[in-house]
Design an enzyme around this catalytic site. Structure first.
Site, PDB file in Angstrom:
ATOM      1  N   GLN A 115      38.364  44.327  40.300  1.00 55.48           N
ATOM      2  CA  GLN A 115      39.663  43.769  40.165  1.00 55.48           C
ATOM      3  C   GLN A 115      40.763  44.872  40.945  1.00 55.48           C
ATOM      4  O   GLN A 115      40.114  45.912  41.072  1.00 55.48           O
ATOM      5  CB  GLN A 115      39.997  43.764  38.702  1.00 55.48           C
ATOM      6  CG  GLN A 115      39.507  42.813  37.780  1.00 55.48           C
ATOM      7  CD  GLN A 115      39.864  41.580  38.285  1.00 55.48           C
ATOM      8  OE1 GLN A 115      41.125  41.269  38.804  1.00 55.48           O
ATOM      9  NE2 GLN A 115      39.450  40.427  37.196  1.00 55.48           N
ATOM     10  N   GLU A 168      25.249  35.833  38.433  1.00 58.96           N
ATOM     11  CA  GLU A 168      26.272  36.124  39.231  1.00 58.96           C
ATOM     12  C   GLU A 168      25.637  35.662  40.812  1.00 58.96           C
ATOM     13  O   GLU A 168      24.499  36.005  41.182  1.00 58.96           O
ATOM     14  CB  GLU A 168      26.474  37.748  39.493  1.00 58.96           C
ATOM     15  CG  GLU A 168      27.218  38.275  40.702  1.00 58.96           C
ATOM     16  CD  GLU A 168      28.528  37.845  41.158  1.00 58.96           C
ATOM     17  OE1 GLU A 168      29.205  37.646  40.261  1.00 58.96           O
ATOM     18  OE2 GLU A 168      28.691  37.384  42.280  1.00 58.96           O
ATOM     19  N   ASP A 211      33.860  34.444  33.587  1.00 58.12           N
ATOM     20  CA  ASP A 211      35.113  34.781  34.225  1.00 58.12           C
ATOM     21  C   ASP A 211      34.986  34.160  35.343  1.00 58.12           C
ATOM     22  O   ASP A 211      34.781  34.771  36.593  1.00 58.12           O
ATOM     23  CB  ASP A 211      35.001  36.473  34.335  1.00 58.12           C
ATOM     24  CG  ASP A 211      36.116  37.079  35.096  1.00 58.12           C
ATOM     25  OD1 ASP A 211      37.130  36.220  35.284  1.00 58.12           O
ATOM     26  OD2 ASP A 211      36.118  38.206  35.585  1.00 58.12           O
ATOM     27  N   CYS A 238      42.080  33.277  36.035  1.00 60.98           N
ATOM     28  CA  CYS A 238      43.217  33.726  36.739  1.00 60.98           C
ATOM     29  C   CYS A 238      44.206  32.336  37.161  1.00 60.98           C
ATOM     30  O   CYS A 238      45.182  32.691  37.758  1.00 60.98           O
ATOM     31  CB  CYS A 238      42.825  34.425  37.821  1.00 60.98           C
ATOM     32  SG  CYS A 238      41.642  33.667  39.011  1.00 60.98           S
TER      33      CYS A 238
HETATM   34  C1  SAM Z   1      36.637  36.687  38.933  1.00 61.95           C
HETATM   35  S1  SAM Z   1      35.086  37.581  39.475  1.00 61.95           S
HETATM   36  C2  SAM Z   1      34.687  38.156  38.014  1.00 61.95           C
HETATM   37  C3  SAM Z   1      33.579  39.508  38.131  1.00 61.95           C
HETATM   38  C4  SAM Z   1      33.469  40.227  36.862  1.00 61.95           C
HETATM   39  N1  SAM Z   1      33.461  39.467  35.462  1.00 61.95           N
HETATM   40  C5  SAM Z   1      34.469  41.400  36.698  1.00 61.95           C
HETATM   41  O1  SAM Z   1      35.299  41.520  35.891  1.00 61.95           O
HETATM   42  O2  SAM Z   1      34.130  42.306  37.486  1.00 61.95           O
HETATM   43  C6  SAM Z   1      34.064  36.130  39.626  1.00 61.95           C
HETATM   44  C7  SAM Z   1      32.728  36.492  40.130  1.00 61.95           C
HETATM   45  O3  SAM Z   1      31.754  35.253  40.086  1.00 61.95           O
HETATM   46  C8  SAM Z   1      30.958  35.019  41.421  1.00 61.95           C
HETATM   47  N2  SAM Z   1      31.051  33.833  41.746  1.00 61.95           N
HETATM   48  C9  SAM Z   1      31.759  32.870  42.243  1.00 61.95           C
HETATM   49  N3  SAM Z   1      31.250  31.761  42.127  1.00 61.95           N
HETATM   50  C10 SAM Z   1      30.245  31.615  41.358  1.00 61.95           C
HETATM   51  C11 SAM Z   1      29.353  30.823  40.994  1.00 61.95           C
HETATM   52  N4  SAM Z   1      29.273  29.387  41.282  1.00 61.95           N
HETATM   53  N5  SAM Z   1      28.117  31.121  40.110  1.00 61.95           N
HETATM   54  C12 SAM Z   1      28.016  32.445  39.782  1.00 61.95           C
HETATM   55  N6  SAM Z   1      28.646  33.426  40.340  1.00 61.95           N
HETATM   56  C13 SAM Z   1      29.737  33.039  40.948  1.00 61.95           C
HETATM   57  C14 SAM Z   1      31.843  35.894  42.394  1.00 61.95           C
HETATM   58  O4  SAM Z   1      30.830  36.561  43.270  1.00 61.95           O
HETATM   59  C15 SAM Z   1      32.575  37.105  41.501  1.00 61.95           C
HETATM   60  O5  SAM Z   1      31.829  38.321  41.629  1.00 61.95           O
END
Ligand code: SAM
Length: 281
Positions: A115, A168, A211, A238
């Site tokens: 973040q 992830e 998330d 978000c």
């Molecule tokens: C908003 S971030 C949240 C990360 C973590 N929860 C944090 O608070 O630090 C979303 C995460 O989802 C991963 N991501 C995006 N699309 C995805 C998918 N289809 N399946 C798994 N992970 C995904 C991104 O690489 C990113 O690390």
């Protein structure tokens, strides 16, 4: 915006305050991506344009961090990423970057999600932990888990006899998360897309934390998660419209919106971050 979307998309009449985070409206943005013009100077792209505008500073970045970067020259036409780490060290396009939250430390490779507001990881970890309340010896999933910020909290709740599965898509995030949380052997890591892997995850989760990126979960994933009958789902979002749509999809599967908080995680912009608790029955 949030109240409007909840009413329109989920038929829920609810107003929640968008809570301020510590630190004020300026100087919060710990990662800034700059564009480099044809003379090699870094600046910001003009709105809806490829033109690069020179800037003297950016008030959203921590004071004094951009000036040295703006004085340098770079290869024309590229982008430059400036990151300020947990010790206020400024990194230009280099890694790893040290970040700390929830009493732990991560070394993040370039491009791995963290973040941008310095108070948000601790704030989210605390709310997610409180609402997830995973039982000792239980099972929790941390979907879209990044480097396992929430998994680290869930692992403390389920303890060594429980299990936490992180899903992830970024292999580098999984590698960085594994290294940082190696002592928490109750965490299992799955690198890949949630949509693809969710059906192959073992066990019946007591709690699911999700998330996702801006587009949210959507019908297929909401169905897949509800089919595993978790007691609680903590949804971090978000985008208020995507969240409201997901809340309505969960309601149709018997999960009611029990709690909702919103945080001004991107001051001086219209973006904000929400956490929703959905409970079965
Ligand atoms: C908003 S971030 C949240 C990360 C973590 N929860 C944090 O608070 O630090 C979303 C995460 O989802 C991963 N991501 C995006 N699309 C995805 C998918 N289809 N399946 C798994 N992970 C995904 C991104 O690489 C990113 O690390």
């Amino acid at each position: 915006m949030l109240a409007e979307q909840l009413q329109r998309l989920a038929g829920i009449g609810l107003r929640v305050p968008v809570e301020e985070l510590p630190g004020g409206a300026l100087g919060w943005r710990r990662r800034v991506r700059l564009a480099v013009d044809e003379t090699g100077h870094a600046g910001l792209r003009a709105h809806r344009s490829h033109d690069v505008l020179p800037i003297a500073d950016c008030p959203l970045a921590p004071a004094g961090t951009l000036a040295p970067v703006l004085e340098r020259t770079f290869e024309p036409g590229r982008e430059v990423e400036v990151t300020v780490d947990a010790d206020d060290v400024v990194h230009v396009d280099t890694g790893p970057v040290v970040q700390r939250a929830a009493g732990r430390e991560w070394r993040l490779s370039p491009g791995v999600f963290w973040q941008v507001h310095p108070a948000l990881p601790d704030t989210l970890a605390a709310v997610v932990g409180e609402w997830a309340a995973a039982p000792e010896g239980g099972v929790a999933w941390d979907l879209y888990g990044g480097v396992g910020l929430f998994a680290s909290v869930l692992a403390g709740q389920v303890g060594p006899t429980g299990g936490v599965t992180v899903v992830e898509s970024s292999r580098q995030a999984v590698a960085d998360g594994r290294a940082a949380l190696a002592d928490l052997t109750q965490i299992g890591w799955r690198a890949g897309r949630v949509e693809k892997l969710v059906g192959s995850l073992d066990g019946q989760p007591d709690v699911i934390v999700a998330d996702p990126p801006r587009k949210g979960l959507g019908r297929e994933l909401v169905d897949a998660l509800c089919a595993r009958a978790p007691q609680r789902i903590v949804h971090v979002a978000c985008d208020p419209a995507a969240l409201a749509r997901d809340v309505s999809l969960f309601a149709a599967r018997g999960y009611r919106l029990e709690k909702l908080r919103a945080f001004d995680a991107f001051p001086m912009t219209h973006h904000f971050e929400c956490v929703a608790l959905l409970v079965a029955g």
